[in-house]
Design a protein around this motif. Sequence first.
Motif, PDB file in Angstrom:
ATOM      1  N   VAL A  33       1.025  -1.187   0.101  1.00  0.00           N
ATOM      2  CA  VAL A  33       0.044  -0.093   0.008  1.00  0.00           C
ATOM      3  C   VAL A  33       0.892   1.155  -0.110  1.00  0.00           C
ATOM      4  O   VAL A  33       1.779   1.225   0.898  1.00  0.00           O
ATOM      5  CB  VAL A  33      -0.896   0.149   1.117  1.00  0.00           C
ATOM      6  CG1 VAL A  33      -1.925   1.286   1.273  1.00  0.00           C
ATOM      7  CG2 VAL A  33      -1.966  -1.011   1.126  1.00  0.00           C
ATOM      8  N   GLU A  42      -2.901   0.236  -3.921  1.00  0.00           N
ATOM      9  CA  GLU A  42      -2.588  -1.031  -3.391  1.00  0.00           C
ATOM     10  C   GLU A  42      -2.218  -1.745  -4.801  1.00  0.00           C
ATOM     11  O   GLU A  42      -2.664  -1.642  -5.627  1.00  0.00           O
ATOM     12  CB  GLU A  42      -3.760  -1.956  -2.881  1.00  0.00           C
ATOM     13  CG  GLU A  42      -3.263  -3.323  -2.483  1.00  0.00           C
ATOM     14  CD  GLU A  42      -4.606  -3.933  -1.985  1.00  0.00           C
ATOM     15  OE1 GLU A  42      -4.544  -5.201  -2.170  1.00  0.00           O
ATOM     16  OE2 GLU A  42      -5.547  -3.605  -1.679  1.00  0.00           O
ATOM     17  N   LEU A  93      -4.110   6.715  -2.385  1.00  0.00           N
ATOM     18  CA  LEU A  93      -3.734   5.467  -1.792  1.00  0.00           C
ATOM     19  C   LEU A  93      -3.747   4.363  -3.002  1.00  0.00           C
ATOM     20  O   LEU A  93      -4.790   4.392  -3.430  1.00  0.00           O
ATOM     21  CB  LEU A  93      -4.616   4.927  -0.573  1.00  0.00           C
ATOM     22  CG  LEU A  93      -4.506   5.951   0.807  1.00  0.00           C
ATOM     23  CD1 LEU A  93      -5.727   5.592   1.887  1.00  0.00           C
ATOM     24  CD2 LEU A  93      -3.020   5.614   1.130  1.00  0.00           C
ATOM     25  N   SER A 112      -6.839   1.702  -6.718  1.00  0.00           N
ATOM     26  CA  SER A 112      -6.519   3.142  -6.265  1.00  0.00           C
ATOM     27  C   SER A 112      -7.635   3.781  -5.550  1.00  0.00           C
ATOM     28  O   SER A 112      -8.926   3.774  -6.129  1.00  0.00           O
ATOM     29  CB  SER A 112      -5.934   4.101  -7.328  1.00  0.00           C
ATOM     30  OG  SER A 112      -6.942   3.782  -8.430  1.00  0.00           O
ATOM     31  N   HIS A 113      -7.344   4.881  -4.659  1.00  0.00           N
ATOM     32  CA  HIS A 113      -8.151   5.622  -4.091  1.00  0.00           C
ATOM     33  C   HIS A 113      -7.723   6.952  -3.964  1.00  0.00           C
ATOM     34  O   HIS A 113      -6.651   7.243  -3.466  1.00  0.00           O
ATOM     35  CB  HIS A 113      -8.603   5.173  -2.608  1.00  0.00           C
ATOM     36  CG  HIS A 113      -9.583   6.088  -1.658  1.00  0.00           C
ATOM     37  ND1 HIS A 113     -10.835   6.136  -2.083  1.00  0.00           N
ATOM     38  CD2 HIS A 113      -9.195   6.896  -0.845  1.00  0.00           C
ATOM     39  CE1 HIS A 113     -11.332   7.178  -1.086  1.00  0.00           C
ATOM     40  NE2 HIS A 113     -10.337   7.520  -0.282  1.00  0.00           N
ATOM     41  N   SER A 116       1.165   5.300  -0.223  1.00  0.00           N
ATOM     42  CA  SER A 116       0.540   7.054  -0.152  1.00  0.00           C
ATOM     43  C   SER A 116       1.315   7.609  -1.156  1.00  0.00           C
ATOM     44  O   SER A 116       2.562   7.774  -0.835  1.00  0.00           O
ATOM     45  CB  SER A 116       0.344   7.333   1.287  1.00  0.00           C
ATOM     46  OG  SER A 116       0.007   8.699   1.413  1.00  0.00           O
ATOM     47  N   HIS A 152      -3.724  12.956  -4.760  1.00  0.00           N
ATOM     48  CA  HIS A 152      -3.047  12.317  -3.481  1.00  0.00           C
ATOM     49  C   HIS A 152      -3.838  11.048  -3.279  1.00  0.00           C
ATOM     50  O   HIS A 152      -5.213  11.044  -2.966  1.00  0.00           O
ATOM     51  CB  HIS A 152      -3.486  13.357  -2.233  1.00  0.00           C
ATOM     52  CG  HIS A 152      -2.582  14.636  -2.273  1.00  0.00           C
ATOM     53  ND1 HIS A 152      -1.452  14.929  -1.645  1.00  0.00           N
ATOM     54  CD2 HIS A 152      -2.827  15.745  -2.962  1.00  0.00           C
ATOM     55  CE1 HIS A 152      -0.968  16.044  -1.662  1.00  0.00           C
ATOM     56  NE2 HIS A 152      -2.033  16.593  -2.602  1.00  0.00           N
ATOM     57  N   ARG A 156      -7.526  10.213  -2.278  1.00  0.00           N
ATOM     58  CA  ARG A 156      -7.924  10.860  -1.032  1.00  0.00           C
ATOM     59  C   ARG A 156      -8.479  12.297  -1.179  1.00  0.00           C
ATOM     60  O   ARG A 156      -9.380  12.921  -0.660  1.00  0.00           O
ATOM     61  CB  ARG A 156      -6.879  10.863  -0.018  1.00  0.00           C
ATOM     62  CG  ARG A 156      -6.342   9.504   0.206  1.00  0.00           C
ATOM     63  CD  ARG A 156      -5.187   9.049   1.152  1.00  0.00           C
ATOM     64  NE  ARG A 156      -5.225   9.929   2.341  1.00  0.00           N
ATOM     65  CZ  ARG A 156      -4.258  10.510   2.988  1.00  0.00           C
ATOM     66  NH1 ARG A 156      -3.063  10.661   2.463  1.00  0.00           N
ATOM     67  NH2 ARG A 156      -4.548  10.956   4.256  1.00  0.00           N
TER      68      ARG A 156
END
Length: 187
Positions: A87, A145, A143, A126-127, A89, A141, A129
Amino acid sequence: MTESGTLPWMRCYRCWSTSLELHVHYDGIHRVDPSTGTPVHAVEEQQEAVVQCLDCMHDQPHLIFTDGRLHADESRWERLVMGTPWVASCTITVPADDVEVCSGPEAGEALSYAALGDAGTQEFFSHVRFHTHQGDEIVAHLLVELYARSQDEAGTVLDDAARGPLVITSLAEESRPPAVSSGGGHG
């Protein structure tokens, strides 16, 4: 082959299930024989295939469909099947013109696509933020995986996929989800 006769790469890279489904989408233009009504010559053909795990519902980018059967994508399968989840950032800076929309329900997908492209949407979870505008650029920005065999490989895979300058603020290895039990559910 494994003891059960299953090819070792013929499993979900995420939950290890062997319950896979192939979705084939075909688009073709064919000349037709006027006396029989049957297609005789393909003018244009396009085929797209996606393999999906029926247990965890994730796409399988390490498997490709060619010549009527599934094959391992040599550039991805070992990393995805033998690697572990990582993971990250991170931030990826892209031209604002590359982002279709940056607000509303489609914003996350549009920002992820601008930051990671097609390969990113198929290979990463992907997320977004949040994002910031800096002149003619947008900084997403995220997160993310991904699967890799080492921290260096994870960084390289992210760097190769990023469609703009990448800054990784943290990168941590996660444990692999448990393998699917023989009953079909998660173990």
